[in-house]
Design a protein around this motif. Structure first.
Motif, PDB file in Angstrom:
ATOM      1  N   VAL A 100      -7.642  -3.758   5.675  1.00  0.00           N
ATOM      2  CA  VAL A 100      -8.399  -3.731   6.926  1.00  0.00           C
ATOM      3  C   VAL A 100      -7.754  -2.803   7.942  1.00  0.00           C
ATOM      4  O   VAL A 100      -8.445  -2.128   8.698  1.00  0.00           O
ATOM      5  N   THR A 101      -6.433  -2.698   7.980  1.00  0.00           N
ATOM      6  CA  THR A 101      -5.742  -1.888   8.979  1.00  0.00           C
ATOM      7  C   THR A 101      -6.174  -0.431   8.907  1.00  0.00           C
ATOM      8  O   THR A 101      -6.464   0.182   9.927  1.00  0.00           O
ATOM      9  N   ASN A 102      -6.220   0.138   7.720  1.00  0.00           N
ATOM     10  CA  ASN A 102      -6.588   1.544   7.596  1.00  0.00           C
ATOM     11  C   ASN A 102      -8.069   1.767   7.877  1.00  0.00           C
ATOM     12  O   ASN A 102      -8.454   2.816   8.347  1.00  0.00           O
ATOM     13  N   ARG A 103      -8.908   0.772   7.609  1.00  0.00           N
ATOM     14  CA  ARG A 103     -10.322   0.878   7.988  1.00  0.00           C
ATOM     15  C   ARG A 103     -10.445   0.970   9.496  1.00  0.00           C
ATOM     16  O   ARG A 103     -11.247   1.718  10.017  1.00  0.00           O
ATOM     17  N   ARG A 104      -9.661   0.193  10.200  1.00  0.00           N
ATOM     18  CA  ARG A 104      -9.722   0.212  11.669  1.00  0.00           C
ATOM     19  C   ARG A 104      -9.285   1.562  12.209  1.00  0.00           C
ATOM     20  O   ARG A 104      -9.854   2.060  13.168  1.00  0.00           O
ATOM     21  N   LYS A 105      -8.252   2.149  11.622  1.00  0.00           N
ATOM     22  CA  LYS A 105      -7.811   3.481  12.063  1.00  0.00           C
ATOM     23  C   LYS A 105      -8.918   4.499  11.847  1.00  0.00           C
ATOM     24  O   LYS A 105      -9.168   5.347  12.701  1.00  0.00           O
ATOM     25  N   GLY A 106      -9.580   4.425  10.716  1.00  0.00           N
ATOM     26  CA  GLY A 106     -10.669   5.354  10.427  1.00  0.00           C
ATOM     27  C   GLY A 106     -11.849   5.159  11.370  1.00  0.00           C
ATOM     28  O   GLY A 106     -12.435   6.128  11.855  1.00  0.00           O
ATOM     29  N   THR A 107     -12.184   3.914  11.656  1.00  0.00           N
ATOM     30  CA  THR A 107     -13.271   3.637  12.594  1.00  0.00           C
ATOM     31  C   THR A 107     -12.927   4.136  13.981  1.00  0.00           C
ATOM     32  O   THR A 107     -13.757   4.756  14.656  1.00  0.00           O
ATOM     33  N   ALA A 108     -11.704   3.896  14.412  1.00  0.00           N
ATOM     34  CA  ALA A 108     -11.273   4.379  15.732  1.00  0.00           C
ATOM     35  C   ALA A 108     -11.312   5.903  15.781  1.00  0.00           C
ATOM     36  O   ALA A 108     -11.740   6.486  16.783  1.00  0.00           O
ATOM     37  N   GLY A 109     -10.891   6.554  14.707  1.00  0.00           N
ATOM     38  CA  GLY A 109     -10.933   8.016  14.669  1.00  0.00           C
ATOM     39  C   GLY A 109     -12.353   8.540  14.762  1.00  0.00           C
ATOM     40  O   GLY A 109     -12.621   9.531  15.457  1.00  0.00           O
ATOM     41  N   GLY A 110     -13.287   7.900  14.090  1.00  0.00           N
ATOM     42  CA  GLY A 110     -14.690   8.310  14.160  1.00  0.00           C
ATOM     43  C   GLY A 110     -15.276   8.122  15.551  1.00  0.00           C
ATOM     44  O   GLY A 110     -15.977   8.988  16.071  1.00  0.00           O
TER      45      GLY A 110
ATOM     46  N   ALA B 127      -6.238  11.085   9.812  1.00  0.00           N
ATOM     47  CA  ALA B 127      -5.243  11.586   8.856  1.00  0.00           C
ATOM     48  C   ALA B 127      -4.284  10.469   8.453  1.00  0.00           C
ATOM     49  O   ALA B 127      -3.941  10.333   7.271  1.00  0.00           O
ATOM     50  N   TRP B 128      -3.851   9.682   9.415  1.00  0.00           N
ATOM     51  CA  TRP B 128      -2.951   8.567   9.140  1.00  0.00           C
ATOM     52  C   TRP B 128      -3.601   7.586   8.170  1.00  0.00           C
ATOM     53  O   TRP B 128      -2.988   7.136   7.197  1.00  0.00           O
ATOM     54  N   ALA B 129      -4.852   7.249   8.411  1.00  0.00           N
ATOM     55  CA  ALA B 129      -5.552   6.312   7.531  1.00  0.00           C
ATOM     56  C   ALA B 129      -5.709   6.887   6.121  1.00  0.00           C
ATOM     57  O   ALA B 129      -5.493   6.184   5.133  1.00  0.00           O
ATOM     58  N   VAL B 130      -6.067   8.171   6.013  1.00  0.00           N
ATOM     59  CA  VAL B 130      -6.233   8.798   4.695  1.00  0.00           C
ATOM     60  C   VAL B 130      -4.902   8.809   3.942  1.00  0.00           C
ATOM     61  O   VAL B 130      -4.836   8.432   2.765  1.00  0.00           O
ATOM     62  N   ILE B 131      -3.837   9.217   4.602  1.00  0.00           N
ATOM     63  CA  ILE B 131      -2.528   9.283   3.939  1.00  0.00           C
ATOM     64  C   ILE B 131      -2.078   7.887   3.511  1.00  0.00           C
ATOM     65  O   ILE B 131      -1.576   7.702   2.396  1.00  0.00           O
ATOM     66  N   ALA B 132      -2.290   6.889   4.364  1.00  0.00           N
ATOM     67  CA  ALA B 132      -1.903   5.521   4.000  1.00  0.00           C
ATOM     68  C   ALA B 132      -2.697   5.037   2.789  1.00  0.00           C
ATOM     69  O   ALA B 132      -2.149   4.391   1.890  1.00  0.00           O
TER      70      ALA B 132
END
Length: 167
Positions: A83-93, A138-143
């Motif tokens: 869920v953490t990386n999904r949130r980063k991606g959503t925030a980035g969008g 980028a952080w979410a993708v790399i993670a």
């Protein structure tokens, strides 16, 4: 730098299916942002202020990262609870949406800051919002790619026995 190199190594091992999802998701991401922000002129949405020179390059980078992020989820849903990386991606969008949009056309910005505040306060921070958006994506993708490298899924599962090594 090592994390980025390892993440790129994982990308090189992706099957064609994942790359197809990447392209499709990146295109969907771009249209989802470009139409309501009127980067693509359309009869439904308009702009009072023309797009900045960096709007399209920023949208392209965000779209590619968003497409890569979506493609990392092409796997068995039972094995995916990140869920953490999904949130980063959503925030980035979301930040990309605010960053490339017209500062005085955004209703949320107008309600909070008014038209003068939108031009005085919000417009100057839009490049910063975009930089943060790209960093989060980028952080979410790399993670996500690191997770694939260190916790790979089995390449083939016997349909009769999901745990072939457990006897």
């Amino acid at each position: 730098m090592k994390r980025l190199t390892e993440a790129l190594g994982v990308l090189l091992e992706w099957p064609a299916r994942r790359w197809a999802v990447t392209v499709g998701a990146a295109i969907a991401f771009a249209f989802t942002i470009a139409i309501p922000t009127a980067l693509i002129p359309n009869p439904i949405f308009g702009r009072k202020i023309p797009p900045t020179w960096w709007s399209w390059p920023a949208l392209i980078v965000s779209s590619v990262l968003g497409g890569l992020l979506v493609a990392t989820y092409v796997r068995d849903p039972a094995n995916d609870d990140d869920v953490t990386n999904r949130r980063k991606g959503t925030a980035g969008g979301l930040l990309t949406f605010f960053a490339v949009g017209c500062p005085v056309c955004n209703k949320v910005v107008l309600i909070v800051l008014g038209s003068a505040g939108a031009l005085t306060w919000f417009e100057p921070i839009q490049p910063v919002l975009q930089a943060v958006a790209i960093a989060l994506l980028a952080w979410a993708v790399i993670a996500r790619l690191e997770g694939e490298r260190f916790c790979p899924l089995p390449s083939r599962v016997d349909s009769g026995n999901p745990w072939p090594d457990a006897r």
